[in-house]
Write a protein that holds these residues in place. Structure first.
Motif, PDB file in Angstrom:
ATOM      1  N   PHE A  62      40.492  52.452  87.375  1.00  0.00           N
ATOM      2  CA  PHE A  62      40.887  51.689  88.559  1.00  0.00           C
ATOM      3  C   PHE A  62      42.364  51.882  88.879  1.00  0.00           C
ATOM      4  N   ASP A  63      43.134  52.279  87.875  1.00  0.00           N
ATOM      5  CA  ASP A  63      44.549  52.581  88.111  1.00  0.00           C
ATOM      6  C   ASP A  63      44.742  54.065  88.412  1.00  0.00           C
ATOM      7  N   SER A  64      44.240  54.922  87.553  1.00  0.00           N
ATOM      8  CA  SER A  64      44.316  56.369  87.766  1.00  0.00           C
ATOM      9  C   SER A  64      43.187  57.030  86.992  1.00  0.00           C
ATOM     10  N   TYR A  65      42.749  58.182  87.469  1.00  0.00           N
ATOM     11  CA  TYR A  65      41.587  58.844  86.874  1.00  0.00           C
ATOM     12  C   TYR A  65      41.802  60.355  86.923  1.00  0.00           C
ATOM     13  N   TRP A  66      41.197  61.039  85.967  1.00  0.00           N
ATOM     14  CA  TRP A  66      41.340  62.488  85.812  1.00  0.00           C
ATOM     15  C   TRP A  66      40.232  63.186  86.590  1.00  0.00           C
ATOM     16  N   VAL A  67      40.586  64.137  87.448  1.00  0.00           N
ATOM     17  CA  VAL A  67      39.598  64.879  88.230  1.00  0.00           C
ATOM     18  C   VAL A  67      39.662  66.359  87.865  1.00  0.00           C
ATOM     19  N   ILE A  68      38.489  66.989  87.832  1.00  0.00           N
ATOM     20  CA  ILE A  68      38.352  68.385  87.426  1.00  0.00           C
ATOM     21  C   ILE A  68      37.577  69.110  88.521  1.00  0.00           C
ATOM     22  N   PRO A  69      38.015  70.271  88.960  1.00  0.00           N
ATOM     23  CA  PRO A  69      37.254  71.010  89.972  1.00  0.00           C
ATOM     24  C   PRO A  69      35.823  71.271  89.507  1.00  0.00           C
ATOM     25  N   TYR A  70      34.881  71.060  90.404  1.00  0.00           N
ATOM     26  CA  TYR A  70      33.469  71.298  90.105  1.00  0.00           C
ATOM     27  C   TYR A  70      33.270  72.763  89.680  1.00  0.00           C
ATOM     28  N   GLY A  71      32.537  72.962  88.601  1.00  0.00           N
ATOM     29  CA  GLY A  71      32.275  74.299  88.096  1.00  0.00           C
ATOM     30  C   GLY A  71      33.100  74.680  86.892  1.00  0.00           C
ATOM     31  N   GLU A  72      34.159  73.922  86.586  1.00  0.00           N
ATOM     32  CA  GLU A  72      34.958  74.193  85.387  1.00  0.00           C
ATOM     33  C   GLU A  72      34.104  73.953  84.138  1.00  0.00           C
ATOM     34  N   GLU A  73      34.401  74.683  83.085  1.00  0.00           N
ATOM     35  CA  GLU A  73      33.627  74.560  81.851  1.00  0.00           C
ATOM     36  C   GLU A  73      34.252  73.584  80.865  1.00  0.00           C
TER      37      GLU A  73
ATOM     38  N   ALA B 177      37.540  70.247  80.526  1.00  0.00           N
ATOM     39  CA  ALA B 177      38.318  69.270  81.291  1.00  0.00           C
ATOM     40  C   ALA B 177      39.795  69.622  81.341  1.00  0.00           C
ATOM     41  N   THR B 178      40.158  70.809  80.882  1.00  0.00           N
ATOM     42  CA  THR B 178      41.574  71.179  80.778  1.00  0.00           C
ATOM     43  C   THR B 178      42.255  71.273  82.140  1.00  0.00           C
ATOM     44  N   ASN B 179      41.605  71.914  83.079  1.00  0.00           N
ATOM     45  CA  ASN B 179      42.202  72.177  84.386  1.00  0.00           C
ATOM     46  C   ASN B 179      41.913  71.016  85.334  1.00  0.00           C
ATOM     47  N   GLY B 180      42.744  69.994  85.285  1.00  0.00           N
ATOM     48  CA  GLY B 180      42.537  68.824  86.133  1.00  0.00           C
ATOM     49  C   GLY B 180      43.844  68.178  86.517  1.00  0.00           C
ATOM     50  N   GLU B 181      43.721  67.021  87.157  1.00  0.00           N
ATOM     51  CA  GLU B 181      44.925  66.284  87.555  1.00  0.00           C
ATOM     52  C   GLU B 181      44.597  64.793  87.643  1.00  0.00           C
ATOM     53  N   TRP B 182      45.657  63.978  87.532  1.00  0.00           N
ATOM     54  CA  TRP B 182      45.513  62.537  87.686  1.00  0.00           C
ATOM     55  C   TRP B 182      45.592  62.165  89.164  1.00  0.00           C
ATOM     56  N   ARG B 183      44.750  61.213  89.562  1.00  0.00           N
ATOM     57  CA  ARG B 183      44.816  60.657  90.904  1.00  0.00           C
ATOM     58  C   ARG B 183      44.821  59.135  90.816  1.00  0.00           C
ATOM     59  N   ASP B 184      45.405  58.517  91.836  1.00  0.00           N
ATOM     60  CA  ASP B 184      45.515  57.059  91.839  1.00  0.00           C
ATOM     61  C   ASP B 184      44.192  56.402  92.209  1.00  0.00           C
ATOM     62  N   GLY B 185      43.856  55.354  91.462  1.00  0.00           N
ATOM     63  CA  GLY B 185      42.693  54.541  91.783  1.00  0.00           C
ATOM     64  C   GLY B 185      43.046  53.426  92.756  1.00  0.00           C
ATOM     65  N   PRO B 186      42.101  52.537  93.039  1.00  0.00           N
ATOM     66  CA  PRO B 186      42.332  51.498  94.047  1.00  0.00           C
ATOM     67  C   PRO B 186      43.275  50.395  93.598  1.00  0.00           C
ATOM     68  N   GLY B 187      43.475  50.242  92.282  1.00  0.00           N
ATOM     69  CA  GLY B 187      44.430  49.259  91.779  1.00  0.00           C
ATOM     70  C   GLY B 187      43.991  47.826  91.979  1.00  0.00           C
ATOM     71  N   LEU B 188      44.978  46.938  92.060  1.00  0.00           N
ATOM     72  CA  LEU B 188      44.717  45.498  92.062  1.00  0.00           C
ATOM     73  C   LEU B 188      43.920  45.046  93.277  1.00  0.00           C
ATOM     74  N   LYS B 189      44.055  45.732  94.411  1.00  0.00           N
ATOM     75  CA  LYS B 189      43.344  45.273  95.613  1.00  0.00           C
ATOM     76  C   LYS B 189      41.836  45.254  95.403  1.00  0.00           C
ATOM     77  N   PHE B 190      41.315  46.147  94.549  1.00  0.00           N
ATOM     78  CA  PHE B 190      39.887  46.127  94.235  1.00  0.00           C
ATOM     79  C   PHE B 190      39.500  44.781  93.630  1.00  0.00           C
ATOM     80  N   PHE B 191      40.285  44.302  92.691  1.00  0.00           N
ATOM     81  CA  PHE B 191      39.942  43.066  91.991  1.00  0.00           C
ATOM     82  C   PHE B 191      40.225  41.830  92.840  1.00  0.00           C
ATOM     83  N   GLU B 192      41.158  41.936  93.755  1.00  0.00           N
ATOM     84  CA  GLU B 192      41.375  40.840  94.692  1.00  0.00           C
ATOM     85  C   GLU B 192      40.154  40.658  95.589  1.00  0.00           C
ATOM     86  N   ILE B 193      39.587  41.773  96.061  1.00  0.00           N
ATOM     87  CA  ILE B 193      38.373  41.688  96.877  1.00  0.00           C
ATOM     88  C   ILE B 193      37.190  41.231  96.029  1.00  0.00           C
TER      89      ILE B 193
END
Length: 498
Positions: free
Chosen positions: A296-307, A309-325
C-alpha cells in the motif's frame, strides 16, 4: 486485553477424505482451542485454490474453497448417501494431502449433491445468489468457462469471451446454465457450512483470524471480471507483474507473477474493488491479516515475461488515502498488517497512521551478531507476535538449521533447558511478551520438524500439504497449552469481568 491463538489452516485438519474440511473435526478443533484457553483460531485464505494449490493463488477473492465442504454434513442434510463418497481414493497418508486425487474425485461427489439438492433447495440458493450478486454470477460463469476451455487461463480463451463482449456473455450464460448453477450451488454449500462453523466458534469464545492476499491471481474470476482494475494491455495480458526484489533470502528475488493494480483507476473509483473485497472478507472472519501490507506504500513491479524478479522497480502505492476511504466505507475494520521484510520509514509511518498492529516473528530475532527489532525486549503492546508463520520452518526444524552461534544465543536469551525444548521455549517467549496477541503454529506446539512445513517460498510441488493427526489434538496437550496461557495472563476473561 491479552490473548493468544493457534495457526492451523482448515486443510490441515484431520479427516477421512484426504483434506481438512468444515465438518466434525473442525468443530472438535474449536473445542480443543477452548480447552487450551485460546481466544483465536488463525487460518490461511479460504478461496478456491489454483496454481500449485496455493491459498494465495485463488480463482476468486470472494468464493470459498470447494475442497473444504464436508461430505458427512451433506449426508446429514440429505444431499448425499454414504456410498456416494466412501469408495474414492483420497490418498493413503493421513499427514499429507494428495491434491491430484482430491481434484479428480471431489467434484464428482459435489456434482451428486447438486443433482440431489439444487431443485429442492432452490429458494435458499436463489436468496444466497441475490445476497452475493456482486461476484457470484461472474465467478460461476468463469468456472464453467474454465471447464469449457479445458482449464486454460482466461487470457487464452476465444477473443469474444476473453474480452467479455455482450453477445458472447449472453451466449455462454445460456449454453452453460446447468454448469453455472452447479458452481453457484457449491458456493451456497460452502457458505452454509462456514457460517455454522463460525457461529459455533463464537458460541465457544473463539474468534477467527483470516488472511487476505494483497494481489489476486492472474488466472482468476477477479482479473477477468474487473480487468480495468489491473495493468493489462489490449489483449488482456499483464504489462507488469508482482514480486519482491533480491534480498538476503533470494539472490534473484521472488517472481509471483500476479497482475499489478491500476491504482489510478481504482482511486478514481473510490477503490471499490478493494472495498468489496474487504466487505466480503469481513463477513467470513472476525480479524483479518493483510498480506504484503507494505504494497500500500510501495510495491515492486517486474516487466511481464521476465524469468526472475531482478529487473524491476519500486512504485508508489495509494498510501493513507486508501485506509481513510476504507474507514469511511466499512468503519473500523479489525486488521493485522503483515509488515515483514525490509521496511522503509514511509512504511512504518503508514502503519502508525492507520493504527493497525504490525507483526513480530520470533524466528527472525536471533542473529548473534546484532540486536533485532524482533527480540521481545523491543516489542510494544500493539503488535501480534508469532513463533513463525506458514512461510517459516517449524521451530524445531528452524532451531536445528540455524548457525551454532545463533543457537547459543537462543539458549542464552530464552534460558532454554533441554527438558523444555526449543519449541516450548519459543512459545513461552511470545506468551510472556507484552504483545496484545501471540500466535503459534500447531506444528510448534507438537514439536514437529521440517516434514510439517506448510510452505517454502519460491518452490512448488511440495507445499500446503501438511495435516495434523487426530490423536495429537488430545486433552493432555490442551491442558499444557492452557497452563502456559494462564501463566502469562492470556486466558479469556470470565463473562461480565471488567
Amino acid at each position: 486485553m491479552r490473548a493468544s491463538g493457534i495457526l492451523l489452516h482448515i486443510s490441515s485438519l484431520p479427516s477421512k477424505y484426504g483434506i481438512g474440511t468444515m465438518g466434525r473435526e473442525a468443530f472438535e478443533f474449536v473445542d480443543f482451542l477452548k480447552k487450551s484457553g485460546q481466544q483465536y483460531w488463525q487460518i490461511l485464505p479460504v478461496g478456491p485454490t489454483s496454481y500449485a494449490d496455493s491459498p494465495y493463488q485463488s480463482f476468486s477473492t470472494f468464493a470459498g474453497n470447494p475442497y473444504f465442504i464436508d461430505f458427512d454434513l451433506l449426508r446429514e442434510d440429505g444431499l448425499l448417501l454414504e456410498g456416494d463418497y466412501e469408495d474414492f481414493d483420497w490418498g493413503d497418508n493421513p499427514e499429507s494431502i494428495d491434491y491430484a486425487k482430491i481434484f479428480r474425485s471431489r467434484f464428482k461427489v459435489l456434482k451428486k449433491a447438486y443433482v440431489s439438492g439444487y431443485n429442492r433447495l432452490r429458494p435458499e440458493v436463489d436468496a444466497f445468489r441475490q445476497e452475493h450478486a456482486y461476484w457470484i454470477e461472474d465467478y460461476a460463469l468463469f468456472m464453467a468457462l474454465k471447464q469449457r476451455f479445458n482449464e486454460l487461463p482466461w487470457q487464452d480463451w476465444d477473443e469474444d469471451i476473453k474480452l467479455r463482449r455482450p453477445q458472447a456473455m449472453e451466449q455462454y450464460r445460456r449454453e452453460l446454465e446447468y454448469e453455472i448453477n452447479y458452481w453457484v450451488f457449491i458456493q451456497y454449500l460452502f457458505f452454509k457450512q462456514w457460517n455454522a462453523l463460525r457461529a459455533y466458534a463464537h458460541q465457544n469464545g473463539i474468534r477467527i483470524i483470516g488472511d487476505i492476499p494483497f494481489y489476486v491471481a492472474a488466472d482468476s474470476a477477479d482479473s477477468w471480471t474487473f480487468s480495468e482494475a489491473f495493468l493489462f494491455d489490449g489483449h488482456k495480458r499483464p504489462t507488469l507483474v508482482a514480486g519482491v526484489p533480491p534480498d538476503g533470502f533470494s539472490a534473484t528475488g521472488q517472481l509471483w507473477g500476479n497482475p499489478i493494480y491500476n491504482w489510478e483507476y481504482l482511486e478514481r473509483d473510490g477503490f471499490q474493488f478493494w472495498m468489496n473485497r474487504l466487505r466480503g472478507i469481513m463477513k467470513l472472519y472476525d480479524k483479518v491479516r493483510i498480506d504484503h501490507f507494505r504494497g500500500f506504500d510501495s510495491y515492486w513491479v517486474i516487466p511481464y515475461g521476465e524469468e526472475t524478479a531482478t529487473n524491476g522497480e519500486w512504485r508508489d502505492g495509494p498510501g493513507l488515502k486508501f485506509f481513510e476511504i476504507l474507514k469511511q466505507e466499512l468503519g473500523e475494520v479489525d486488521i493485522i498488517a503483515e509488515d515483514l521484510g525490509y521496511l522503509t520509514n514511509r512504511v512504518r509511518r503508514l502503519l502508525t497512521d492507520t493504527g493497525y498492529p504490525g507483526m513480530k516473528v520470533l524466528e527472525f530475532a536471533f542473529d548473534s551478531r546484532e540486536d533485532s527489532v524482533y527480540l521481545p525486549h523491543h516489542y510494544i503492546q500493539h503488535c501480534v507476535v508469532y513463533t513463525g508463520t506458514h512461510d517459516n520452518l517449524p521451530v524445531s526444524a528452524w532451531y536445528e538449521d540455524i548457525l551454532p552461534e545463533d543457537r547459543a544465543f537462543v539458549n542464552k536469551y530464552l534460558c532454554l533447558s533441554e527438558e523444555e525444548g526449543a519449541n516450548w521455549g519459543m512459545i513461552r517467549a511470545i506468551c510472556a511478551s507484552v504483545s496484545e496477541l501471540s500466535v503459534a503454529q500447531m506444528q510448534d506446539y507438537l514439536g514437529l520438524g521440517v516434514e510439517s512445513r506448510m510452505n517454502e517460498p519460491s518452490t512448488v510441488g511440495k507445499n500446503w500439504r501438511w495435516r495434523v493427526k487426530k490423536e495429537d489434538l488430545n486433552d493432555g496437550l490442551a491442558e499444557k497449552i492452557h497452563d502456559l496461557t494462564a501463566r502469562y495472563f492470556r486466558l479469556p476473561k470470565p463473562a461480565g469481568a471488567q
